[in-house]
Design an enzyme around this catalytic site. Structure first.
Site, PDB file in Angstrom:
ATOM      1  N   PHE A   1       0.793  -1.222   0.000  1.00  0.00           N
ATOM      2  CA  PHE A   1       0.000   0.000   0.000  1.00  0.00           C
ATOM      3  C   PHE A   1       0.828   1.275   0.000  1.00  0.00           C
ATOM      4  O   PHE A   1       1.852   1.387   0.663  1.00  0.00           O
ATOM      5  CB  PHE A   1      -0.921   0.023   1.234  1.00  0.00           C
ATOM      6  CG  PHE A   1      -1.987  -1.039   1.184  1.00  0.00           C
ATOM      7  CD1 PHE A   1      -2.370  -1.612  -0.013  1.00  0.00           C
ATOM      8  CD2 PHE A   1      -2.607  -1.461   2.360  1.00  0.00           C
ATOM      9  CE1 PHE A   1      -3.352  -2.587  -0.068  1.00  0.00           C
ATOM     10  CE2 PHE A   1      -3.582  -2.435   2.322  1.00  0.00           C
ATOM     11  CZ  PHE A   1      -3.953  -2.998   1.113  1.00  0.00           C
TER      12      PHE A   1
ATOM     13  N   GLY B   1      -2.158   6.135  -2.448  1.00  0.00           N
ATOM     14  CA  GLY B   1      -3.202   5.930  -3.453  1.00  0.00           C
ATOM     15  C   GLY B   1      -4.213   4.874  -2.991  1.00  0.00           C
ATOM     16  O   GLY B   1      -5.432   5.081  -3.056  1.00  0.00           O
ATOM     17  N   HIS B   2      -3.700   3.734  -2.501  1.00  0.00           N
ATOM     18  CA  HIS B   2      -4.597   2.680  -2.007  1.00  0.00           C
ATOM     19  C   HIS B   2      -5.418   3.181  -0.810  1.00  0.00           C
ATOM     20  O   HIS B   2      -6.618   2.944  -0.725  1.00  0.00           O
ATOM     21  CB  HIS B   2      -3.793   1.462  -1.521  1.00  0.00           C
ATOM     22  CG  HIS B   2      -3.002   0.769  -2.590  1.00  0.00           C
ATOM     23  ND1 HIS B   2      -1.632   0.845  -2.670  1.00  0.00           N
ATOM     24  CD2 HIS B   2      -3.393  -0.021  -3.605  1.00  0.00           C
ATOM     25  CE1 HIS B   2      -1.220   0.127  -3.689  1.00  0.00           C
ATOM     26  NE2 HIS B   2      -2.255  -0.405  -4.282  1.00  0.00           N
TER      27      HIS B   2
ATOM     28  N   LYS C   1      -5.693   6.163 -12.400  1.00  0.00           N
ATOM     29  CA  LYS C   1      -4.360   6.037 -13.015  1.00  0.00           C
ATOM     30  C   LYS C   1      -4.389   4.895 -14.036  1.00  0.00           C
ATOM     31  O   LYS C   1      -3.817   5.003 -15.103  1.00  0.00           O
ATOM     32  CB  LYS C   1      -3.278   5.771 -11.972  1.00  0.00           C
ATOM     33  CG  LYS C   1      -1.894   5.656 -12.606  1.00  0.00           C
ATOM     34  CD  LYS C   1      -0.800   5.640 -11.584  1.00  0.00           C
ATOM     35  CE  LYS C   1      -0.663   4.310 -10.897  1.00  0.00           C
ATOM     36  NZ  LYS C   1      -0.081   3.247 -11.759  1.00  0.00           N
TER      37      LYS C   1
ATOM     38  N   MET D   1       1.350   7.944  -7.810  1.00  0.00           N
ATOM     39  CA  MET D   1       1.752   6.896  -6.861  1.00  0.00           C
ATOM     40  C   MET D   1       1.544   5.521  -7.466  1.00  0.00           C
ATOM     41  O   MET D   1       0.545   5.261  -8.133  1.00  0.00           O
ATOM     42  CB  MET D   1       0.954   7.031  -5.580  1.00  0.00           C
ATOM     43  CG  MET D   1       1.392   8.243  -4.813  1.00  0.00           C
ATOM     44  SD  MET D   1       0.866   8.186  -3.114  1.00  0.00           S
ATOM     45  CE  MET D   1       1.360   9.826  -2.603  1.00  0.00           C
ATOM     46  N   SER D   2       2.521   4.652  -7.262  1.00  0.00           N
ATOM     47  CA  SER D   2       2.475   3.292  -7.795  1.00  0.00           C
ATOM     48  C   SER D   2       3.398   2.422  -6.958  1.00  0.00           C
ATOM     49  O   SER D   2       4.462   2.881  -6.525  1.00  0.00           O
ATOM     50  CB  SER D   2       2.981   3.306  -9.246  1.00  0.00           C
ATOM     51  OG  SER D   2       3.307   1.989  -9.656  1.00  0.00           O
TER      52      SER D   2
END
Ligand code: PAF
Length: 285
Positions: A33, A36-37, A149, A184-185
């Site tokens: 996580f 974003g999550h 995204k 974010m990734s």
């Protein structure tokens, strides 16, 4: 927060909640996580009575030469963060639970998955729609949320839900970015500090494209040239695709006449990063 690993236990629990008239909201994830999550979880926290997340690195959406094995995982940390956000249940199945020996059923959305990520990653969307459909049949949510995204993924899931008459509300959530613009990734963890600086070209090129449109540029070729220039291919940076497409049909666009999807996929070192925006003509939208 309860942790459920078994499909039948999850199904029974969801059935009980449904009989009690409770609204179930699902956040499907592959874990590791980031903000974003967590913002997906916060966004739906109050949209239902029960918040379920799933954490499952889905092997069927990875190609043979992709990063399934080394995809980042940290279950303990994920569970702690989910607990802090107020998640009720984390559904965390093993691969053998989701895809037991002899598994051979897949669901496929056709047209809109042929371009962009579908072209570069041939089995990706088939794997995503299959696992998402399975998660819907297991968790039985009234609603589920996905990040924008992965624009094509969100459109594909919406298409599947519509085409298969599934009674699940699909919600989209705006891309969450770092302070400097990087989307974010979980794959950002693959970037060295130098590569991370180069990765900023993705969000910068999206902004520059909108500035060109604001100034009256309508030719797709001109906008795409500028985006490629800003991305700065060479060395660690390799463009997978840079395309302008209709955000509903995913057909290629040569002139900007209305809201247009600008979608990017770029390898920066070992990380394949994606980003997108909807270009808008100021006076039209
Ligand atoms: O976006 C993701 O994290 C995954 O593709 C999803 C939707 C959880 C399916 O594995």
């Amino acid at each position: 927060m309860r942790i459920i690993e078994s499909i039948s236990e999850m199904q029974q629990q969801s059935e009980t909640w449904r009989r009690e008239g409770k609204r179930i909201v699902l956040v499907p994830t592959m874990g590791f996580f980031h903000e974003g999550h967590l913002s997906l979880m916060r966004a739906v926290r109050n949209q239902g009575d029960i918040l379920v997340i799933s954490i499952f690195v889905n092997p069927t959406q990875f190609g043979p030469s992709e990063d399934f094995e080394r995809y980042p995982r940290d279950l303990e940390r994920d569970l702690r963060l989910a607990r802090e956000v107020g998640v009720d249940v984390a559904f965390v199945p093993a691969t053998s639970e989701m895809y037991p020996e002899g598994y051979q059923t897949f669901v496929e959305v056709t047209e809109i998955t042929r371009s962009l990520c579908g072209k570069s990653r041939p089995n990706f969307f088939r794997g995503v729609t299959t696992v998402v459909l399975k998660l819907f049949l297991i968790v039985k949510p009234h609603a589920a949320i996905f990040g924008e995204k992965d624009f094509q993924q969100l459109a594909t899931i919406r298409r599947m839900v519509q085409d298969l008459n599934m009674d699940v509300e699909i919600l989209g959530h705006p891309t969450v970015r770092e302070g400097d613009g990087l989307a974010m990734s979980s794959r950002n963890t693959y970037l060295s500090p130098e590569q991370r600086l180069k990765a900023l070209g993705l969000s910068r090129s999206l902004q520059e494209a909108q500035t060109l449109v604001d100034r009256g540029e309508r030719h797709a070729a001109m906008i795409l040239d500028r985006v490629r220039e800003t991305l700065g291919e060479g060395g660690d940076v390799r463009i997978d695709y840079v395309e302008l497409r209709n955000p509903l049909t995913f057909e290629e666009v040569s002139e900007i006449n209305g809201p247009t999807l600008l979608a990017l996929a770029v390898f920066v070192g070992a990380a394949r990063l994606i980003d997108n925006c909807i270009l808008r003509i100021p006076s039209h939208d």
